[in-house]
Design a protein around this motif. Structure first.
Motif, PDB file in Angstrom:
ATOM      1  N   SER A  21      29.932  47.035  45.775  1.00  0.00           N
ATOM      2  CA  SER A  21      28.478  46.868  45.862  1.00  0.00           C
ATOM      3  C   SER A  21      28.058  46.435  47.256  1.00  0.00           C
ATOM      4  CB  SER A  21      27.990  45.865  44.815  1.00  0.00           C
ATOM      5  OG  SER A  21      28.528  44.589  45.049  1.00  0.00           O
ATOM      6  N   LEU A 100      22.624  39.853  48.714  1.00  0.00           N
ATOM      7  CA  LEU A 100      21.556  39.112  48.040  1.00  0.00           C
ATOM      8  C   LEU A 100      20.261  39.913  48.049  1.00  0.00           C
ATOM      9  CD1 LEU A 100      20.319  36.550  46.779  1.00  0.00           C
ATOM     10  CD2 LEU A 100      20.033  35.649  49.099  1.00  0.00           C
ATOM     11  N   ASN A 102      19.950  43.103  48.208  1.00  0.00           N
ATOM     12  CA  ASN A 102      20.117  44.235  47.305  1.00  0.00           C
ATOM     13  C   ASN A 102      19.892  43.803  45.849  1.00  0.00           C
ATOM     14  OD1 ASN A 102      20.795  47.007  46.835  1.00  0.00           O
ATOM     15  ND2 ASN A 102      22.788  46.338  46.090  1.00  0.00           N
ATOM     16  N   PHE A 103      20.431  42.649  45.470  1.00  0.00           N
ATOM     17  CA  PHE A 103      20.212  42.122  44.125  1.00  0.00           C
ATOM     18  C   PHE A 103      18.723  41.861  43.884  1.00  0.00           C
ATOM     19  CE2 PHE A 103      24.657  41.809  43.633  1.00  0.00           C
ATOM     20  CZ  PHE A 103      24.967  41.347  42.361  1.00  0.00           C
ATOM     21  N   MET A 106      16.858  45.073  43.273  1.00  0.00           N
ATOM     22  CA  MET A 106      17.125  45.580  41.923  1.00  0.00           C
ATOM     23  C   MET A 106      16.303  44.836  40.872  1.00  0.00           C
ATOM     24  SD  MET A 106      21.206  46.545  41.819  1.00  0.00           S
ATOM     25  CE  MET A 106      21.782  44.917  42.287  1.00  0.00           C
ATOM     26  N   ARG A 107      15.799  43.664  41.234  1.00  0.00           N
ATOM     27  CA  ARG A 107      14.965  42.877  40.319  1.00  0.00           C
ATOM     28  C   ARG A 107      13.489  42.928  40.689  1.00  0.00           C
ATOM     29  NH1 ARG A 107      19.926  41.536  40.220  1.00  0.00           N
ATOM     30  NH2 ARG A 107      20.933  40.461  38.501  1.00  0.00           N
ATOM     31  N   ILE A 289      19.567  34.375  41.089  1.00  0.00           N
ATOM     32  CA  ILE A 289      20.676  35.242  41.518  1.00  0.00           C
ATOM     33  C   ILE A 289      21.799  34.406  42.124  1.00  0.00           C
ATOM     34  CG2 ILE A 289      21.345  37.021  43.191  1.00  0.00           C
ATOM     35  CD1 ILE A 289      18.485  38.176  42.809  1.00  0.00           C
ATOM     36  N   SER A 292      23.916  32.711  39.595  1.00  0.00           N
ATOM     37  CA  SER A 292      24.498  33.549  38.545  1.00  0.00           C
ATOM     38  C   SER A 292      25.975  33.816  38.802  1.00  0.00           C
ATOM     39  CB  SER A 292      23.739  34.873  38.445  1.00  0.00           C
ATOM     40  OG  SER A 292      23.994  35.691  39.578  1.00  0.00           O
ATOM     41  N   LYS A 294      27.457  36.531  38.009  1.00  0.00           N
ATOM     42  CA  LYS A 294      27.584  37.919  38.458  1.00  0.00           C
ATOM     43  C   LYS A 294      27.540  38.009  39.975  1.00  0.00           C
ATOM     44  CE  LYS A 294      25.565  42.526  37.908  1.00  0.00           C
ATOM     45  NZ  LYS A 294      24.500  43.324  37.255  1.00  0.00           N
ATOM     46  N   PHE A 295      26.599  37.290  40.592  1.00  0.00           N
ATOM     47  CA  PHE A 295      26.505  37.340  42.050  1.00  0.00           C
ATOM     48  C   PHE A 295      27.700  36.647  42.697  1.00  0.00           C
ATOM     49  CE2 PHE A 295      24.883  35.771  46.182  1.00  0.00           C
ATOM     50  CZ  PHE A 295      24.524  36.983  46.740  1.00  0.00           C
ATOM     51  N   GLU A 298      30.833  38.649  43.112  1.00  0.00           N
ATOM     52  CA  GLU A 298      30.885  39.631  44.193  1.00  0.00           C
ATOM     53  C   GLU A 298      31.777  39.158  45.341  1.00  0.00           C
ATOM     54  OE1 GLU A 298      29.304  42.703  44.667  1.00  0.00           O
ATOM     55  OE2 GLU A 298      28.820  42.601  42.533  1.00  0.00           O
TER      56      GLU A 298
END
Length: 317
Positions: A21, A100, A102-103, A106-107, A289, A292, A294-295, A298
């Motif tokens: 990613s 960050l 990019n995340f 996406m939101r 984010i 999280s 998920k982040f 990465e």
């Protein structure tokens, strides 16, 4: 061009020591050149070298100049009309901020990037040109990172300081360390030539603070006035033999051939937001984010990052 000379996303991720990613974030921001074979993304060795050489900034012009270049008088603030026009601007030069952003996109947050150093980042936040500043500025008097600089550069402004990561700063030297460089004092030797970062960069401040502790002036250092604006560029210069030493982060040393890394200091890399804006939806999304799993995942496989305190509030000034 044949498949044997083509690099895949996985190849580039491995070579740069980033996640898939992370590579897609570079593609989306036009920071790295690529081409397509059908629907498959491919890279040439030249495109990868160009990204490393120019710190991933060469392919964005003129769009980046139009949207992000603060030096051309296009200033960003947090008023509703300007946010609608210009987006949510995050300062800083680390890849972690690209991912960050990019995340955030996406939101639904129009996250933009301003690739400027720590000092200019804080000054831009003071003048409401950006939404989020980042800093890794060491203060030799207090022995701490960032807090005293935030207070000095944003006088009277209440700010929230949030940790992004811890990184190791040190010296880039040629493979085998032929000059036997091991400490800050070695930079003052007549047989040692430095390539420096630009004024206001965290690495430059770390160097200057240590020279001050040694009672040395920059003018006593060979190459002190030779500046470049990225860790990758100065590390590459050392790898090519154009300089003997440079200051930068450990992660970048893993991406450049013919250099070694001498660790000098663990640094704290922080985000800074004006407190009056901290509850705004864009900032709330950013904090969600950062906190999280998920982040954070990465960066688990990427060397050079300590994310154990990512998203924690370090201080309120």
């Amino acid at each position: 061009m044949t498949d044997q000379t083509a690099l895949t996303v996985e190849d580039v991720a491995e070579r740069l020591h980033v996640s898939r990613s992370g590579v897609y974030a570079l593609i989306k921001s036009d920071s790295i050149g690529f081409y397509k074979v059908g629907r498959k993304i491919r890279f040439t060795e030249e495109q990868l070298r160009d990204y490393i050489e120019h710190a991933g900034r060469s392919a964005r012009r003129p769009a980046e100049d139009k949207l992000l270049a603060l030096e051309e008088g296009r200033y960003f603030d947090l008023s509703e009309p300007r946010r609608a026009e210009g987006g949510f601007v995050i300062c800083g030069q680390d890849l972690i901020l690209d991912i960050l952003s990019n995340f955030l996109r996406m939101r639904g947050v129009m996250a933009l990037r301003a690739y400027i150093g720590s000092y200019d980042s804080l000054v831009s936040l003071y003048h409401d040109k950006v939404a989020v500043a980042t800093a890794h500025l060491w203060d030799s008097t207090s022995g701490e990172y960032n807090i005293s600089h935030v207070r000095a550069l944003l006088p009277g402004i209440r700010c929230v300081v949030v940790n992004v990561t811890y990184r190791t700063q040190g010296l880039y030297v040629a493979r085998g360390n032929p000059k036997g460089i091991g400490d800050w004092s070695d930079l003052a030797r007549e047989d040692v030539t430095l390539i420096n970062r630009e004024k206001g960069a965290g690495s430059r401040v770390l160097l200057d603070e240590n020279l001050k502790l040694l009672g040395l002036y920059g003018s006593a250092i060979n190459g002190y006035g030779n500046e470049n604006q990225s860790h990758l560029a100065v590390a590459s210069a050392v790898g090519r033999g154009e300089a003997d030493v440079a200051v930068g982060t450990e992660k970048i040393a893993r991406q450049v051939d013919n250099i070694e890394f001498i660790p000098m200091k663990k640094e704290r890399y922080d985000l800074v937001v004006k407190k009056e804006h901290f509850e705004r939806p864009e900032v709330a999304t950013m904090m969600h984010i950062l906190r999280s799993e998920k982040f954070r995942n990465e960066f688990r496989g990427i060397g050079g990052y300590d994310t154990t305190e990512m998203g924690n509030i370090v201080a309120e000034t």
